[in-house]
Write a protein that holds these residues in place. Structure first.
Motif, PDB file in Angstrom:
ATOM      1  N   HIS A  87       0.853  -1.194   0.000  1.00 35.84           N
ATOM      2  CA  HIS A  87       0.000   0.000   0.000  1.00 35.84           C
ATOM      3  C   HIS A  87       0.885   1.238   0.000  1.00 35.84           C
ATOM      4  CE1 HIS A  87      -3.572   2.411   0.727  1.00 35.84           C
ATOM      5  NE2 HIS A  87      -2.918   3.052   1.681  1.00 35.84           N
ATOM      6  N   GLU A  88       0.716   2.092  -1.011  1.00 34.16           N
ATOM      7  CA  GLU A  88       1.559   3.281  -1.131  1.00 34.16           C
ATOM      8  C   GLU A  88       0.948   4.453  -0.366  1.00 34.16           C
ATOM      9  OE1 GLU A  88       3.235   6.346  -4.535  1.00 34.16           O
ATOM     10  OE2 GLU A  88       2.793   4.268  -5.112  1.00 34.16           O
ATOM     11  N   ILE A  89       1.791   5.085   0.429  1.00 30.10           N
ATOM     12  CA  ILE A  89       1.370   6.276   1.161  1.00 30.10           C
ATOM     13  C   ILE A  89       2.380   7.397   0.903  1.00 30.10           C
ATOM     14  CG2 ILE A  89       0.326   4.833   2.942  1.00 30.10           C
ATOM     15  CD1 ILE A  89       2.594   5.740   4.822  1.00 30.10           C
ATOM     16  N   GLY A  90       2.072   8.565   1.408  1.00 28.85           N
ATOM     17  CA  GLY A  90       2.988   9.694   1.281  1.00 28.85           C
ATOM     18  C   GLY A  90       3.470  10.155   2.650  1.00 28.85           C
ATOM     19  N   VAL A  91       4.676  10.701   2.672  1.00 29.10           N
ATOM     20  CA  VAL A  91       5.227  11.275   3.898  1.00 29.10           C
ATOM     21  C   VAL A  91       5.808  12.632   3.540  1.00 29.10           C
ATOM     22  CG1 VAL A  91       6.766  10.967   5.867  1.00 29.10           C
ATOM     23  CG2 VAL A  91       5.871   8.959   4.667  1.00 29.10           C
ATOM     24  N   ASP A  92       5.327  13.672   4.204  1.00 30.43           N
ATOM     25  CA  ASP A  92       5.875  15.009   4.022  1.00 30.43           C
ATOM     26  C   ASP A  92       6.371  15.526   5.355  1.00 30.43           C
ATOM     27  OD1 ASP A  92       5.151  16.939   1.327  1.00 30.43           O
ATOM     28  OD2 ASP A  92       4.396  14.884   1.395  1.00 30.43           O
ATOM     29  N   GLY A  93       7.312  16.446   5.306  1.00 29.10           N
ATOM     30  CA  GLY A  93       7.801  16.999   6.552  1.00 29.10           C
ATOM     31  C   GLY A  93       8.965  17.933   6.368  1.00 29.10           C
ATOM     32  N   TYR A  94       9.724  18.092   7.438  1.00 29.51           N
ATOM     33  CA  TYR A  94      10.828  19.056   7.443  1.00 29.51           C
ATOM     34  C   TYR A  94      12.009  18.479   8.209  1.00 29.51           C
ATOM     35  CZ  TYR A  94      13.414  23.400   8.187  1.00 29.51           C
ATOM     36  OH  TYR A  94      14.386  24.366   8.205  1.00 29.51           O
ATOM     37  N   VAL A  95      13.202  18.700   7.651  1.00 28.63           N
ATOM     38  CA  VAL A  95      14.457  18.320   8.297  1.00 28.63           C
ATOM     39  C   VAL A  95      15.176  19.595   8.699  1.00 28.63           C
ATOM     40  CG1 VAL A  95      16.659  17.134   8.018  1.00 28.63           C
ATOM     41  CG2 VAL A  95      14.615  16.201   6.934  1.00 28.63           C
ATOM     42  N   ASP A  96      15.571  19.696   9.969  1.00 32.82           N
ATOM     43  CA  ASP A  96      16.167  20.937  10.450  1.00 32.82           C
ATOM     44  C   ASP A  96      17.638  21.059  10.050  1.00 32.82           C
ATOM     45  OD1 ASP A  96      17.694  19.461  12.286  1.00 32.82           O
ATOM     46  OD2 ASP A  96      16.348  19.863  13.955  1.00 32.82           O
ATOM     47  N   GLU A  97      18.280  22.139  10.505  1.00 39.77           N
ATOM     48  CA  GLU A  97      19.652  22.415  10.089  1.00 39.77           C
ATOM     49  C   GLU A  97      20.647  21.376  10.604  1.00 39.77           C
ATOM     50  OE1 GLU A  97      18.963  24.435  14.021  1.00 39.77           O
ATOM     51  OE2 GLU A  97      17.865  24.221  12.115  1.00 39.77           O
ATOM     52  N   ARG A  98      20.258  20.578  11.588  1.00 43.84           N
ATOM     53  CA  ARG A  98      21.138  19.520  12.106  1.00 43.84           C
ATOM     54  C   ARG A  98      20.907  18.188  11.403  1.00 43.84           C
ATOM     55  NH1 ARG A  98      18.666  21.907  16.280  1.00 43.84           N
ATOM     56  NH2 ARG A  98      17.387  20.051  16.628  1.00 43.84           N
ATOM     57  N   GLY A  99      19.909  18.130  10.550  1.00 41.39           N
ATOM     58  CA  GLY A  99      19.585  16.883   9.868  1.00 41.39           C
ATOM     59  C   GLY A  99      18.588  16.029  10.619  1.00 41.39           C
ATOM     60  N   SER A 100      17.933  16.583  11.639  1.00 39.97           N
ATOM     61  CA  SER A 100      16.940  15.841  12.417  1.00 39.97           C
ATOM     62  C   SER A 100      15.538  16.051  11.836  1.00 39.97           C
ATOM     63  CB  SER A 100      16.956  16.305  13.871  1.00 39.97           C
ATOM     64  OG  SER A 100      18.220  16.081  14.460  1.00 39.97           O
ATOM     65  N   ILE A 101      14.709  15.033  11.938  1.00 43.12           N
ATOM     66  CA  ILE A 101      13.335  15.132  11.454  1.00 43.12           C
ATOM     67  C   ILE A 101      12.522  15.991  12.425  1.00 43.12           C
ATOM     68  CG2 ILE A 101      11.258  13.874  10.804  1.00 43.12           C
ATOM     69  CD1 ILE A 101      13.592  13.216   9.003  1.00 43.12           C
ATOM     70  N   ALA A 102      12.126  17.183  11.977  1.00 43.27           N
ATOM     71  CA  ALA A 102      11.332  18.089  12.810  1.00 43.27           C
ATOM     72  C   ALA A 102       9.837  17.920  12.571  1.00 43.27           C
ATOM     73  CB  ALA A 102      11.736  19.538  12.536  1.00 43.27           C
TER      74      ALA A 102
END
Length: 418
Positions: free
Chosen positions: A198-213
């Motif tokens: 089952h295909e889903i989508g993931v959106d988001g933001y990675v901060d300046e340290r490379g961490s998933i915010a």
């Protein structure tokens, strides 16, 4: 005091909200695009007729204007130029190297494999004569514990599901690769093992340290164009998010992907497939916000303005994301027509009001073409004629309202061409 300037790459329908949000923040929107019937051109404070793929030209314009930020959304074609500006002017955003990996599926797949990301096995193909041999190689090295379901032929440097064709038999592989290469700009293609799930989508933001915010999981609404399933909408709900996080390793695969691609200070958009064993397979990734109503769906569900967050990030201001959803569900859908049609004059409010009253929900919609203009028939993700979105507490009620609004708007808006 002279207002700050932001360079917006692209003037298409997906860049329009970004242009407006830049201006709402008191900045001048310097918009780059090739000339054409693009709605962002008329909105720009300054329009510069330059192809967004012209990396040197885009960098020079950014220098000439002394821009404080560079942005785009919903498109891959401008990302390498954006990365070049980020590197040359030391602005926040994805680097050129990161943008390059995220805009060529071959480089992307190599980076994912090197980063120990779970992704389908693949073969590079330089000509359709290699198709059967590539099929045989993937089949020979196939994991016997996973059912063999054929392959996907993929154009590596186009978006919107263009040049992506499934081959279910060895005999189909040659034609599929021909179509993928024919759609490409680079003259080669990928063949990768088809993974069922089952295909889903993931959106988001990675901060300046490379961490998933931010990691926002959304289900896809798809429609077949005869060759592949094309995403035509997205939906989010608290239940769906919890199920994905509890029953799959998607969070780990997203984090590995961010490291493999080298993301820093950037939004991302991933296509992820979840198999029956709860394993997440990363199909592909972009270093920009997704299209197809994703900013409206994610922002509506969580309760923040996605476009404002893009502007914050481009200015070097850490975006603030809610820790829990504001509403139980949200959904957005592209408006599409399957027949030759022209745009009619439509009062959107009068079409939506009865549906809103019936379901006690608020709908938001926009139409892309002026009355009398030809409307494109559905082929891929670029064939949209508008969009509709809704936020509410009951996922089923939200979906029903969006369904009804989509049908009603297309029926009134897409009049048969005579």
């Amino acid at each position: 005091m002279t207002a700050k300037s932001a360079l917006v790459l692209g003037a298409g329908i997906y860049q329009v909200p970004l242009i407006r949000h830049v201006q709402d923040r008191g900045m001048r929107a310097i918009v780059l695009s090739i000339p054409g019937p693009y709605p962002g051109i008329a909105l720009a404070d300054e329009f510069v007729p330059v192809n967004t793929t012209d990396e040197r030209g885009v960098v020079q314009i950014a220098r000439d204007w002394g821009v404080s930020a560079v942005l785009t959304t919903g498109t891959d074609v401008a990302l390498r130029s954006l990365g070049a500006v980020v590197d040359e002017l030391c602005l926040p955003g994805p680097s050129y190297e990161t943008a390059f990996r995220a805009t060529n599926k071959l480089d992307m797949k190599r980076a994912l494999a090197a980063g120990d990301v779970r992704t389908a096995r693949f073969v590079e193909i330089r000509g359709s004569s290699q198709a059967e041999a590539a099929w045989d190689e993937l089949l020979r090295t196939h994991d016997a514990d996973i059912p063999w379901n054929g392959v996907m032929a993929k154009c590596p440097d186009r978006s919107g599901s263009r040049g992506i064709v499934r081959a279910r038999s060895r005999g189909d592989a040659h034609s599929a690769i021909e179509q993928a290469i024919g759609a490409s700009l680079c003259g080669y293609a990928l063949m990768e093992e088809f993974v069922e799930g089952h295909e889903i989508g993931v959106d988001g933001y990675v901060d300046e340290r490379g961490s998933i915010a931010l990691m926002a999981l959304h289900d896809k609404v798809v429609m077949s164009n005869g060759s592949t399933n094309v995403p035509v909408g997205h939906r989010m709900s608290a239940g769906f998010t919890k199920e994905c996080l509890d029953q799959t390793d998607i969070a780990e695969q997203v984090a590995r992907t961010a490291r493999a691609i080298g993301m820093r200070s950037c939004f991302y958009n991933m296509d992820v497939l979840v198999d029956d064993a709860g394993r997440a397979w990363v199909i592909e990734v972009g270093v920009r916000a997704g299209a197809t109503c994703i900013p409206e769906v994610v922002g509506g569900h969580l309760g923040f303005d996605y476009y404002d967050a893009m502007v914050d990030a481009a200015l070097g201001e850490q975006p603030v994301f809610p820790r829990s959803p504001l509403r139980g569900a949200s959904e957005g859908r592209l408006l599409l027509t399957m027949r030759p049609a022209v745009a009619a004059q439509v009062d959107i409010a009068s079409v939506l009001s009865p549906i809103e009253a019936r379901h006690r929900l608020t709908l938001d919609a926009s139409l892309d073409y002026e009355p009398g203009e030809d409307l494109p028939r559905f082929e891929n993700g670029t064939s949209r004629i508008g969009q509709v979105a809704c936020v509410g507490d009951d996922p089923a009620a939200v979906s029903i309202a969006v369904d009804e609004a989509s049908v009603a708007l297309v029926e009134r808006y897409a009049q048969e061409r005579r």
